[in-house]
Write an enzyme that holds these catalytic residues in place. Structure first.
Site, short mmCIF file in Angstrom:
data_model
loop_
_atom_site.label_atom_id
_atom_site.label_comp_id
_atom_site.label_asym_id
_atom_site.label_seq_id
_atom_site.Cartn_x
_atom_site.Cartn_y
_atom_site.Cartn_z
CD GLU A 1 -1.87 -2.34 1.47
OE1 GLU A 1 -0.69 -2.67 1.74
OE2 GLU A 1 -2.82 -3.14 1.50
CG HIS B 1 -11.69 -6.15 7.93
ND1 HIS B 1 -10.38 -5.80 7.81
CD2 HIS B 1 -11.85 -7.24 7.11
CE1 HIS B 1 -9.76 -6.64 6.99
NE2 HIS B 1 -10.63 -7.52 6.56
#
Lengths: 324, 374
Positions: free
Chosen positions: B87, B156
């Site tokens: 990322e 999440h």
């Protein structure tokens, strides 16, 4: 070949000596990370690049900026904080940029621009351009995660980029051997799938030869992906500022001595005929004088500049609507 | 029921202030949020060859819930590609590509993963235009998704957009409806600045009217989604739906809530919210994140600054409980504000806490829960 190299080397050395000379007057309102002693890397690696080729650098990028042909007046004015500086007094010495010369910027956060250079190279490949991208960073950057991630992607996509690790042995005051369990930066590059070469002794002629070969291989298509060089060099001055730092005790003058004796500016000077050398030196001195005067005589930016450029203003809602 | 809430947002109404986005006519066609995102991407990639799309798994069989489905086949693996699990570097790559003239869309299937991209987003994307004196631009869209329900848990589920609202140089948008999902994404792609485009997984299921043509929902315009007089109810991202449900509950007790969807969080259309609060004197901001230093804190602070000495204003923030998101269903339900709690808080502001009103659940206003696997 020696004359352009000498001009590049001498110009970098003298600009930085001048910066160090002016620094105590407090006219330079910018932290300066001098590359005195390391000029050979930028001078050699940028020599085979064309103006439209692209370099990304680090906070110690005066040499990269100048070697790639960055405008000296705009650089010095920037360090004086003037509105005529290359970023209008908004970036300072650690964020030098000159788009026309292919200097695409530098970051004060170690390793950061490696990925930006790779992204630029992705665009070059997608658009089938002939541009070559060169990414400069230090030995410390090789410890950042972004280094490994970026190299992997560059190899995966076979990008037209040359990585140049300028290894001066120290991250601020900490030696490479105190930071790396296996101080083998080329080994890391090879593990990612790159052809990697270590060039010792700050040897400008070897660096120049290898860089030229790598650039030509990308231009001619005989190389189909990135290349990696680790260039050993040495910082004569302190991490930031115009002085020396031997009194801090983390390194000794005797460690520096062989590097100072092996000064690449003097080495290449000896290879240039005296008349040509004097002409080069005179031209550089005149350019520096003119640039210092330009920086000193330029105005500080208007206060209205504080709030401009936060966003690129063409993307106003009206402009977007028009595009629609 | 979900469709009803989304379609209702386009019913024109009299009290919309002039600064707010104009209610759009009800188009014939209905699309899901997922398809709206996919269509916006497709149409922009078709229109502009400089638009590229990448991120973990954008080219895999699940195609980011379907939002990227078919695009690699149509535009090829050079313009649409899955990435290594990197990322940090891939955000840097997106910025470098943008500096070179491309318009990358970088997709993260979880907003939580953006924590790995913060250096590039905050130190480079946000700052390049300014610190290079306007000489470069970074036309970048970063799509990321917030999860909820079915035990998504600590890493999440986070709505972290206030991090990005804090930093000059970034635009932030969190569209609620399929209509805005398409219009905001097109606006974001055409913007010459980095835009954080935030999607909520529950919103992916919503269906609503979406014109086939290309259109933009531009930065800096909020929308009054339901007019009212007694309390201003601002709902961000998924919480907009909970606010619209709360408004139905409040109808039962004669409290008229004016519901506002900010849509763009940076730049924020504070004028529309201020004008509403000037009328109602009461403000409840419901965030899809924590209240501390969050979007709700910012909205309440700005409204208070503007109206102090002008109007007596009562305010309340609602958001995630000040804890990490738990996974057990009863704990998770307690963690999030819901429509009944929002309605009760609004009623308290209007009628005082002594009423102690808490609505009984109406089945048609029950939340649509995400079901596994994911």
């Amino acid at each position: 070949m020696y004359e352009p190299l000498y001009k590049s080397l001498y110009r970098i050395r003298r600009v930085e000596e001048e910066v160090a000379r002016i620094y105590p007057t407090d006219k330079l309102k910018s932290p300066v990370h001098l590359s005195i002693g390391q000029e050979a890397v930028a001078a050699a690696m940028c020599a085979p690049l064309d103006r439209h080729d692209i370099v990304f650098g680090t906070y110690r990028s005066h040499a990269t900026y100048l070697a790639k042909g960055g405008d000296l007046k705009a650089m010095l004015a920037e360090m004086y904080g003037k509105g005529t500086g290359c970023t209008k007094g908004k970036g300072g010495s650690m964020h030098l940029i000159d788009i026309d010369a292919g200097v695409m910027g530098a970051s004060a956060v170690v390793g950061t621009t490696i990925a930006n250079a790779v992204g630029y190279a992705y665009s070059v490949k997608l658009k089938k351009q002939s541009t070559i991208v060169m990414s400069f960073f230090g030995d410390g950057a090789s410890e950042e995660g972004v280094f490994a991630e970026s190299l992997n992607f560059a190899v995966l996509k076979k990008l037209p980029i040359i990585f140049v690790c300028e290894n001066n042995g120290y991250a601020i005051h900490t030696h490479q051997t105190k930071r790396q369990g296996l101080p083998d930066i080329c080994g890391r590059a090879r593990a990612a799938g790159l052809p990697a070469e270590l060039i010792e002794d700050n040897d400008i002629l070897t660096m120049h030869e290898r860089a030229t070969a790598a650039v030509n291989a990308l231009r001619e298509g005989t190389a189909t992906g990135p290349a990696f060089f680790e260039c050993k060099t040495y910082r004569w001055k302190e991490h930031v500022g115009p002085g020396e730092d031997f009194k801090l005790g983390f390194r000794s003058k005797s460690e520096a001595q062989p590097w100072i004796e092996n000064d690449q500016v003097k080495r290449v000077a000896a290879l240039v005929p005296a008349v040509a050398r004097k002409q080069i030196e005179a031209a550089v001195e005149a350019e520096i004088q003119e640039a210092v005067a330009f920086a000193e005589n330029s105005e500080f930016p208007d206060l209205s500049e504080l709030t401009t450029d936060v966003f690129h203003t063409v993307s106003t809602p009206a402009a977007i609507q028009k595009a629609a | 029921m979900e469709t009803t809430l989304c379609i209702d947002q386009y019913t024109p109404h009299k009290s919309a202030s002039s600064g707010a986005a104009v209610a759009s006519p009800k188009p014939e066609r209905t699309l899901s949020y997922v398809d709206a995102v996919r269509e916006a991407t497709d149409q922009e990639m078709d229109r502009d060859a400089s638009v590229i799309l990448f991120g973990l798994d954008v080219d895999d069989p699940k195609a980011i819930q379907g939002t990227t489905r078919g695009l690699v086949e149509k535009y090829g693996p050079e313009r649409v590609f899955g990435t290594p699990l990197s990322e940090d570097a891939m955000t840097g790559v997106a910025i470098g590509a943008a500096l070179a003239g491309l318009r990358p869309i970088h997709v993260h299937i979880r907003m939580d993963f953006l924590m790995l991209s913060m250096n590039q987003l905050v130190n480079v994307a946000a700052k390049s235009s300014y610190m290079y004196g306007g000489k470069v631009k970074v036309p970048l869209v970063v799509r990321s998704m917030i999860g909820k329900s079915w035990g998504q848990g600590a890493q999440h589920s986070q709505g972290l957009y206030s991090f990005f609202m804090h930093v000059p140089g970034l635009k932030v948008v969190a569209p609620t409806t399929p209509y805005d999902a398409k219009g905001c994404l097109i606006a974001a792609i055409r913007d010459d600045n980095p835009v954080m485009y935030v999607e909520h997984r529950i919103l992916h299921f919503q269906k609503g009217p979406v014109p086939e043509k290309l259109y933009t929902v531009n930065p800096g315009k909020a929308r009054i989604t339901s007019p009212g007089d007694d309390v201003t109810l601002v709902g961000i991202s998924y919480m907009q739906l909970e606010c619209l449900r709360a408004q139905r509950y409040l109808d039962d007790v004669g409290v008229s809530a004016e519901v506002i969807d900010p849509i763009w969080l940076a730049p924020l259309d504070i004028d529309t919210i201020v004008e509403s609060v000037r009328k109602t004197g009461r403000l409840v901001v419901v965030d899809n994140g924590w209240t501390s230093c969050g979007a709700s804190a910012e909205i309440v602070a700005q409204v208070t600054e503007r109206l102090q000495g002008v109007r007596d204003v009562r305010v309340q923030r609602l958001g995630f409980a000040p804890v990490t998101c738990p996974t057990s269903p009863p704990l998770e339900a307690e963690f999030y504000p819901d429509s009944r709690r929002i309605a009760a808080v609004c009623n308290d502001l209007v009628h005082g806490k002594s009423q102690n009103w808490y609505p009984d659940e109406r089945p048609e206003l029950k939340d649509l829960e995400f079901k596994g696997p994911f």
